[in-house]
Write an enzyme that holds these catalytic residues in place. Sequence first.
Site, PDB file in Angstrom:
ATOM      1  CB  SER A 134      -0.809   0.309   1.091  1.00 51.74           C
ATOM      2  OG  SER A 134      -0.217   0.193   2.614  1.00 51.74           O
ATOM      3  N   GLY A 135       2.200   1.368   0.251  1.00 50.38           N
ATOM      4  CA  GLY A 135       3.102   2.548   0.551  1.00 50.38           C
ATOM      5  C   GLY A 135       2.802   2.996   1.761  1.00 50.38           C
ATOM      6  NE  ARG A 167      -1.241   6.228   0.382  1.00 46.45           N
ATOM      7  CZ  ARG A 167      -1.889   5.095   1.207  1.00 46.45           C
ATOM      8  NH1 ARG A 167      -1.460   3.971   1.095  1.00 46.45           N
ATOM      9  NH2 ARG A 167      -2.495   5.411   2.173  1.00 46.45           N
ATOM     10  CE  LYS A 188       4.871 -50.745 -25.178  1.00 40.46           C
ATOM     11  NZ  LYS A 188       4.394 -49.699 -24.265  1.00 40.46           N
TER      12      LYS A 188
END
Length: 789
Positions: free
Chosen positions: A178-179, A250, A503
């Site tokens: 979120s900072g 922020r 095979k």
Amino acid sequence: MARQGKSFQVGDRTLSVTNLDKVLYPETGTTKADVIHYYLSVADVLIPQITHRPVTRKRWVDGVGTEKKPGEVFFRKDLEDSAPEWIPTGSVEHKSRTNTYPIADEPAALARFAQVAALELHTPQWRFGRNGQPRNPDRLVLDLDPGEGVGLAECAEVAFWCREILDDMGMATFPVTSGSKGIHLYAGLDGTYNSEQVSKVAHELAKALEADHPDEVISTMKRADRAGKVFLDWSQNSAAKTTVSPYSLRGRLTPMVAAPRTWEELEAKDLRQLAYEEVLERVDQGINPISDLGADRLDTYRSMRDASKTAEPVPAQRPSGGDKDQPSFVIQEHHASSLHWDFRLEYAGVLVSWAVPKGVPLKKNVNRLAVQTEDHPLEYGTFEGTIAKGEYGAGEVSIWDTGTYEREKWRDGKEVIATLHGRDDGGLGGVPRRFALIRTKGMGDDSWLMQLMKDQPDDHANPEPEETLSVADLPGPMLCSVGKPADVTLGKKDGETWAFEMKWDGYRVIAGVGKNTVVLSSRNGKDLTDLFPQACELTELIDDEAVLDGELVALDEQGRPDFSLLQAVLKGDDEVSEDAELRYMVFDILRLGDRSLTKETYEERRKILAEHLAEGENVVVPPNYTGNLAAATKASSQLGLEGVVAKRMDSTYLPGKRASAWLKLKTRQHQEVIVIGVREGKGSRSGSIGSLLVAVPDESGELRYAGRVGTGFTDSQLADIETTLRRIERKTPPIDDVPAEDSSDAWWVTPKLVAEVALAGHTRHGRVRQAAWRGLRQDKDIKDVRWEV
């Protein structure tokens, strides 16, 4: 950004700025110019997260200040009167007033926010629609907020718990540090549910985690109770709430960022919040872990079209959502280089599109290939006309049917179930039609299967009897004996004639083909129908009901069968190459219509198979080599296979029995073994599996120790194997002849799982030599395991 006095040119916009050297973060000396530079540098990754959303700004006009003297801050909702007229707005009615918010859909708007010191940008989880009204949320958010005594590491642990739940709900989750202190988790939504409904789901998730982890998680708002726990804030899903946007700065003492992260980063012991210089470096390196959330879904569409040359709609703006109450659909008949039908469903503001080469299926249990193409704009739903020669998709387009649909299930990239309501005169016949689209690994890039489902809305009025064909109706396959080339060459002296087949390195599968359905059975009678739904095309490839014998294989990028790849594809491993393709190699036919063919010779059965079964996109009839063992062996070697199967031309088919008329002639040594225990890993494998202890029954059927298998595993295989074996763990060894040096650090399992290994032979004491893991054989029983090398 070129400077012209006190004005800057940002794209097509002229922006007036002042006080560029004003310090907004005193502790680091970060100026307004630095902030403007940051927002312009991250515009390409930030704008997809906030476009069409009302932006609430958190402004620090004089900067964030210091710890002793914090700067003054206030929230701003309405766009400032001094803002340029070119910034678009959206209005939201609140209880007491109407706010007019700015919308940031270009870099210049971000620069304007920075000019007025709007450091933090907050948005809700919804966007404005084309009509200017708020839409339902297109994302869910969880805010993991650490209480006193709790840090980012504890938040990361809770984030992984949240991710497990959201994964189970089919929702990809994107973490953002979120900072500030904690972590935000985002998950995309399709706009079906309103904010109140999403909030309830988020609240229930939070309460469930609190109940499971009461000492670590709390979901209630009371701050006094949060000490020592992570508060799982679900409330930001309310239509009235906002969350700081990914890539926003922020307003902390230093310029930190709400930074999108990878899940691998969240596992790191030194996990921390990121500063803006670090985020700039990540963006410059192309690191954008949240790119799939909020991306412009029409970027690819626009890149493939020139609006000045095509008659198709090419909107300039990114999609902002459609009518989620009654989403639209359109099916267009497209006469391009090849005729196909374009099937388009409205979802998340665009028309999610598939090209269906053979047309939309109108009969039950008929699978059609549907190739997903680029998302188209909603405006394409009414498009009819000519796409000019030389342009992408050139040709005639007409609407085959259109209307609305009910969305029953939508798992991005995996599964869609929808009921379509078309026009009375449309191609769907004027009745509701319920379709399923399933993305199946192993079919190639972007390939899906489309099917008209058995349960239709109008079935009560026109019931259709369903076929009762089941795996229980199918015989067991005829089994081979182990042979040597001399068994074949000497037999020719007595007049025997042989055919040689590869095979194949896969799962033996018996297919029952009805009029409208196909069922698949493994060698040991397990139902494999759901693992290979592509087999439904057999109903179109054969001209009657039938029972077929063959091998299911996965082809790698070189077109060679790969057993490990087959297991990964059938398990749905997300790490498996998208280039892997599944094929059903049909080499025998046991019944056609009401006629049993088991008493017919191999030679006759192969003729009937060639006459009545056509090859399809996922079904192949491989050639056999008659009379030339050397040529067959060479072909097997070139394909990287373990050998050939020799079949006597006059042999009848013996269901469920092993016979000498069919011989395995191996050029590579593979051996089936039974897992009995696990030795703990050391060094790089500490805490995981070091090697598996295996056994093989002797001639009397008694299980005898056969040694260790410690190579050939991938990390994901080791994790899956341990999970599987822990379910059948036991306290004592299941056999008594394991040497002390192998049993001292082992834990034991019930001997019920068959595996296959590659090896260099075995010792005279019955121990595998240089064994390497190939995979579990859930299609085989332990009673069938014997030494073959």
